[in-house]
Scaffold this motif. Structure first.
Motif, PDB file in Angstrom:
ATOM      1  N   GLN A 374       0.823  -1.216   0.000  1.00 18.29           N
ATOM      2  CA  GLN A 374       0.000   0.000   0.000  1.00 18.29           C
ATOM      3  C   GLN A 374       0.853   1.261   0.000  1.00 18.29           C
ATOM      4  OE1 GLN A 374      -3.300   0.031  -0.322  1.00 18.29           O
ATOM      5  NE2 GLN A 374      -3.386  -2.228  -0.361  1.00 18.29           N
ATOM      6  N   CYS A 375       1.777   1.350   0.976  1.00 19.62           N
ATOM      7  CA  CYS A 375       2.539   2.590   1.127  1.00 19.62           C
ATOM      8  C   CYS A 375       4.018   2.450   0.780  1.00 19.62           C
ATOM      9  CB  CYS A 375       2.386   3.145   2.532  1.00 19.62           C
ATOM     10  SG  CYS A 375       3.147   2.069   3.788  1.00 19.62           S
ATOM     11  N   GLY A 376       4.453   1.225   0.517  1.00 17.73           N
ATOM     12  CA  GLY A 376       5.867   1.035   0.166  1.00 17.73           C
ATOM     13  C   GLY A 376       6.814   0.983   1.337  1.00 17.73           C
ATOM     14  N   PHE A 377       6.262   0.922   2.556  1.00 19.15           N
ATOM     15  CA  PHE A 377       7.128   0.861   3.745  1.00 19.15           C
ATOM     16  C   PHE A 377       7.877  -0.480   3.784  1.00 19.15           C
ATOM     17  CE2 PHE A 377       7.851  -0.205   8.201  1.00 19.15           C
ATOM     18  CZ  PHE A 377       8.594   0.897   8.604  1.00 19.15           C
ATOM     19  N   ARG A 378       9.159  -0.383   4.083  1.00 16.50           N
ATOM     20  CA  ARG A 378      10.000  -1.594   4.122  1.00 16.50           C
ATOM     21  C   ARG A 378       9.963  -2.199   5.529  1.00 16.50           C
ATOM     22  NH1 ARG A 378      14.081  -3.561   0.931  1.00 16.50           N
ATOM     23  NH2 ARG A 378      15.587  -4.925   1.974  1.00 16.50           N
ATOM     24  N   PHE A 379       9.512  -3.429   5.623  1.00 16.07           N
ATOM     25  CA  PHE A 379       9.403  -4.081   6.923  1.00 16.07           C
ATOM     26  C   PHE A 379      10.777  -4.538   7.421  1.00 16.07           C
ATOM     27  CE2 PHE A 379       5.101  -3.604   6.424  1.00 16.07           C
ATOM     28  CZ  PHE A 379       4.519  -4.349   5.387  1.00 16.07           C
ATOM     29  N   ILE A 380      10.975  -4.389   8.703  1.00 14.34           N
ATOM     30  CA  ILE A 380      12.258  -4.827   9.284  1.00 14.34           C
ATOM     31  C   ILE A 380      12.071  -5.960  10.271  1.00 14.34           C
ATOM     32  CG2 ILE A 380      13.316  -2.579   8.934  1.00 14.34           C
ATOM     33  CD1 ILE A 380      12.852  -2.023  11.921  1.00 14.34           C
ATOM     34  N   LYS A 381      10.791  -6.348  10.562  1.00 10.22           N
ATOM     35  CA  LYS A 381      10.529  -7.474  11.445  1.00 10.22           C
ATOM     36  C   LYS A 381       9.189  -8.086  11.083  1.00 10.22           C
ATOM     37  CE  LYS A 381       8.492  -4.680  15.140  1.00 10.22           C
ATOM     38  NZ  LYS A 381       8.559  -4.347  16.601  1.00 10.22           N
ATOM     39  N   PRO A 382       8.922  -9.323  11.461  1.00  4.63           N
ATOM     40  CA  PRO A 382       7.670  -9.973  11.116  1.00  4.63           C
ATOM     41  C   PRO A 382       6.498  -9.275  11.808  1.00  4.63           C
ATOM     42  CG  PRO A 382       9.321 -11.573  11.761  1.00  4.63           C
ATOM     43  CD  PRO A 382       9.856 -10.242  12.105  1.00  4.63           C
ATOM     44  N   GLY A 383       5.295  -9.366  11.179  1.00  4.03           N
ATOM     45  CA  GLY A 383       4.072  -8.809  11.755  1.00  4.03           C
ATOM     46  C   GLY A 383       2.876  -9.046  10.849  1.00  4.03           C
ATOM     47  N   LYS A 384       1.662  -8.720  11.320  1.00  7.83           N
ATOM     48  CA  LYS A 384       0.441  -8.940  10.529  1.00  7.83           C
ATOM     49  C   LYS A 384      -0.025  -7.670   9.798  1.00  7.83           C
ATOM     50  CE  LYS A 384      -1.309 -12.705  13.414  1.00  7.83           C
ATOM     51  NZ  LYS A 384      -2.450 -13.203  14.241  1.00  7.83           N
ATOM     52  N   PHE A 385       0.359  -6.480  10.287  1.00  2.45           N
ATOM     53  CA  PHE A 385      -0.090  -5.223   9.684  1.00  2.45           C
ATOM     54  C   PHE A 385       1.100  -4.306   9.457  1.00  2.45           C
ATOM     55  CE2 PHE A 385      -4.562  -6.032  10.120  1.00  2.45           C
ATOM     56  CZ  PHE A 385      -4.652  -6.888  11.195  1.00  2.45           C
ATOM     57  N   CYS A 386       0.965  -3.391   8.514  1.00  2.00           N
ATOM     58  CA  CYS A 386       2.008  -2.404   8.232  1.00  2.00           C
ATOM     59  C   CYS A 386       2.008  -1.383   9.354  1.00  2.00           C
ATOM     60  CB  CYS A 386       1.733  -1.726   6.890  1.00  2.00           C
ATOM     61  SG  CYS A 386       2.904  -0.389   6.532  1.00  2.00           S
ATOM     62  N   PRO A 387       3.151  -1.147   9.982  1.00  2.00           N
ATOM     63  CA  PRO A 387       3.194  -0.198  11.088  1.00  2.00           C
ATOM     64  C   PRO A 387       3.043   1.255  10.651  1.00  2.00           C
ATOM     65  CG  PRO A 387       5.382  -0.974  10.585  1.00  2.00           C
ATOM     66  CD  PRO A 387       4.446  -1.770   9.731  1.00  2.00           C
ATOM     67  N   LYS A 388       3.078   1.527   9.330  1.00  2.00           N
ATOM     68  CA  LYS A 388       2.998   2.900   8.847  1.00  2.00           C
ATOM     69  C   LYS A 388       1.568   3.256   8.383  1.00  2.00           C
ATOM     70  CE  LYS A 388       5.170   6.188   5.731  1.00  2.00           C
ATOM     71  NZ  LYS A 388       6.232   6.419   4.737  1.00  2.00           N
ATOM     72  N   CYS A 389       0.910   2.380   7.566  1.00  2.00           N
ATOM     73  CA  CYS A 389      -0.422   2.688   7.041  1.00  2.00           C
ATOM     74  C   CYS A 389      -1.487   1.766   7.584  1.00  2.00           C
ATOM     75  CB  CYS A 389      -0.420   2.659   5.525  1.00  2.00           C
ATOM     76  SG  CYS A 389      -0.135   0.986   4.859  1.00  2.00           S
ATOM     77  N   GLY A 390      -1.130   0.714   8.283  1.00  2.00           N
ATOM     78  CA  GLY A 390      -2.083  -0.194   8.880  1.00  2.00           C
ATOM     79  C   GLY A 390      -2.647  -1.239   7.940  1.00  2.00           C
ATOM     80  N   ALA A 391      -2.143  -1.300   6.704  1.00  2.00           N
ATOM     81  CA  ALA A 391      -2.654  -2.306   5.756  1.00  2.00           C
ATOM     82  C   ALA A 391      -2.253  -3.704   6.219  1.00  2.00           C
ATOM     83  CB  ALA A 391      -2.117  -2.015   4.364  1.00  2.00           C
ATOM     84  N   LYS A 392      -3.150  -4.687   5.919  1.00  2.00           N
ATOM     85  CA  LYS A 392      -2.867  -6.089   6.289  1.00  2.00           C
ATOM     86  C   LYS A 392      -1.712  -6.615   5.424  1.00  2.00           C
ATOM     87  CE  LYS A 392      -5.048 -10.601   6.752  1.00  2.00           C
ATOM     88  NZ  LYS A 392      -4.641 -10.792   8.146  1.00  2.00           N
ATOM     89  N   ARG A 393      -0.796  -7.206   6.088  1.00  2.00           N
ATOM     90  CA  ARG A 393       0.367  -7.737   5.357  1.00  2.00           C
ATOM     91  C   ARG A 393       0.026  -9.084   4.733  1.00  2.00           C
ATOM     92  NH1 ARG A 393       5.574  -6.980   9.272  1.00  2.00           N
ATOM     93  NH2 ARG A 393       6.507  -8.152   7.525  1.00  2.00           N
ATOM     94  N   GLU A 394       0.580  -9.315   3.576  1.00  2.28           N
ATOM     95  CA  GLU A 394       0.338 -10.562   2.871  1.00  2.28           C
ATOM     96  C   GLU A 394       1.228 -11.660   3.487  1.00  2.28           C
ATOM     97  OE1 GLU A 394       1.082  -9.964  -1.208  1.00  2.28           O
ATOM     98  OE2 GLU A 394      -0.437  -8.401  -1.439  1.00  2.28           O
ATOM     99  N   GLY A 395       0.766 -12.921   3.437  1.00  4.51           N
ATOM    100  CA  GLY A 395       1.584 -13.978   3.968  1.00  4.51           C
ATOM    101  C   GLY A 395       0.842 -15.284   3.995  1.00  4.51           C
TER     102      GLY A 395
END
Length: 395
Positions: A374-395
């Motif tokens: 959604q926002c292009g934020f680069r994840f640095i650790k595992p999780g279910k949602f994007c910490p920047k825009c709150g979009a659900k992470r794929e997995g």
């Protein structure tokens, strides 16, 4: 006393005997002589050594005829004029015959230069090489020759050769009296060679000659003083050598430990999927991240652009963290979007194709992508949602 018509003469001595004379004399003709293996017998007739007999049974002709002895002995008062006797010679090798010097010899100790008295003792083995020579030159009319008596005959040779040789050799070769026992083999071999001719002159083989002990003047004050000095010096030398060996071992152990540690670190990098350069970049980034204000970055001469080039993947992660901490997106910071970077399979550790959902090496499904769709934020650790825009992470 009337003798029987026929007699049997055989050896009746023991194994420690060299020469044994049979007690029967002036025996009749046709007397049986029995000689065992490893023996020889010499037949004397009228004072002459006539025959030498090896192993076997023999009939002796003596001119003593029982039926006419009374007549032939009348002129000699009943004693036969035909005198005969037999000597047996034991030719077995007789071992462990002890010898020793009867006195000590004086010489100047070559290392510490003090006068000292020494003696020697040991063992030898002998055998008869020439029965006739031994009997005629050494035994004579004796009825018995054993080990002790034979050594008495050769004592003069032993004392002269042994004492003189040992003293001369130790002085000429500067052999320390406290190290003399280390040269017993040399003394034995040389003395053996020197004594062989002396024994051979009398029909004796000197098969072995061993010096087993150098007799030292233990208890004498001067000797004890130098002995203590010698062993103290020896102990100091050995202690120095031991310390040197321990130092070499410690040095080798330290080198081996460094090699093992380096191999372990290299193996860890290989398993976790990063290089030495990336590890060094992470160390630099960790130091920069410990500063609390942007002004401190400026004072250090380290900008966000510098951080992006340090350590590859690790540097990129730290850059994103710093930018997020100050509320800036990659475009706001004036930096290009972060690169996809290298990803590695959680199952086999193989490098993944950028954006892959499955490993092209083992086929294992992978965790959620590294970038928020959604926002292009680069994840640095595992999780279910994007910490920047709150979009659900794929997995």
């Amino acid at each position: 006393m009337e003798l029987s018509i026929a007699q049997i003469i055989k050896y009746e001595g023991d194994n420690s005997t060299f020469v044994w004379k049979h007690p029967s004399e002036d025996f009749n003709t046709s007397t049986q002589l029995i000689v065992h293996e490893s023996q020889e017998a010499i037949f004397f007739m009228n004072g002459q050594a006539l025959d030498l007999f090896g192993a076997g049974r023999y009939t002796l002709e003596t001119e003593n005829i029982p039926l006419i002895r009374k007549v032939t002995n009348l002129p000699t008062g009943g004693q036969t004029p035909f005198h005969c006797e037999v000597y047996f010679i034991n030719k077995t090798e007789q071992m462990a015959i002890r010898w020793g010097t009867d006195s000590k010899v004086q010489y100047l100790e070559p290392t510490y230069k003090f006068p000292i008295s020494i003696g020697a003792s040991g063992e030898m083995s002998l055998s008869v090489s020439d029965s006739r020579k031994l009997l005629i030159k050494l035994v004579g009319t004796e009825a018995f020759l054993g080990q002790a008596k034979l050594i008495q005959f050769f004592r003069a040779f032993l004392m002269t050769r042994v004492k003189t040789y040992i003293a001369q050799t130790m002085a000429a070769n500067a052999i320390n009296i406290f190290e003399a026992d280390a040269h017993l083999t040399e003394f034995s071999e040389e003395l053996h060679k020197r004594l062989i001719p002396d024994f051979a002159d009398y029909g004796i083989n000197l098969n072995k000659f061993l010096v087993t002990t150098i007799v030292k003047p233990d208890g004498e004050p001067q000797y004890e003083k130098f002995k203590n000095l010698h062993f103290r010096q020896y102990a100091d030398i050995m202690d120095a050598k031991l310390r040197q060996q321990v130092g070499v071992i410690d040095q080798q152990t330290a080198s081996q430990r460094m090699v093992i540690e380096a191999q372990g670190i290299a193996q860890k990098r290989k398993i976790e999927g990063y290089t030495y350069q990336q590890e060094r970049g992470f160390d630099v980034a960790e130091k920069v991240a410990s500063n609390e204000a942007v002004g401190q970055f400026t004072n250090m001469g380290v900008g966000l652009g510098t951080m992006a080039g340090v350590g590859g993947v690790v540097g990129g992660i730290v850059v994103d963290s710093i930018q997020n901490a100050f509320g800036a997106t990659p475009s706001q910071a004036g930096s290009p979007p972060p690169s996809e970077g290298n990803r590695f399979c959680d199952q086999c550790g193989a490098e993944l194709t950028p954006g892959a959902r499955f490993c092209d090496n083992c086929g294992a499904p992978q965790t959620s992508p590294d970038t928020c769709p959604q926002c292009g934020f680069r994840f640095i650790k595992p999780g279910k949602f994007c910490p920047k825009c709150g979009a659900k992470r794929e997995g």
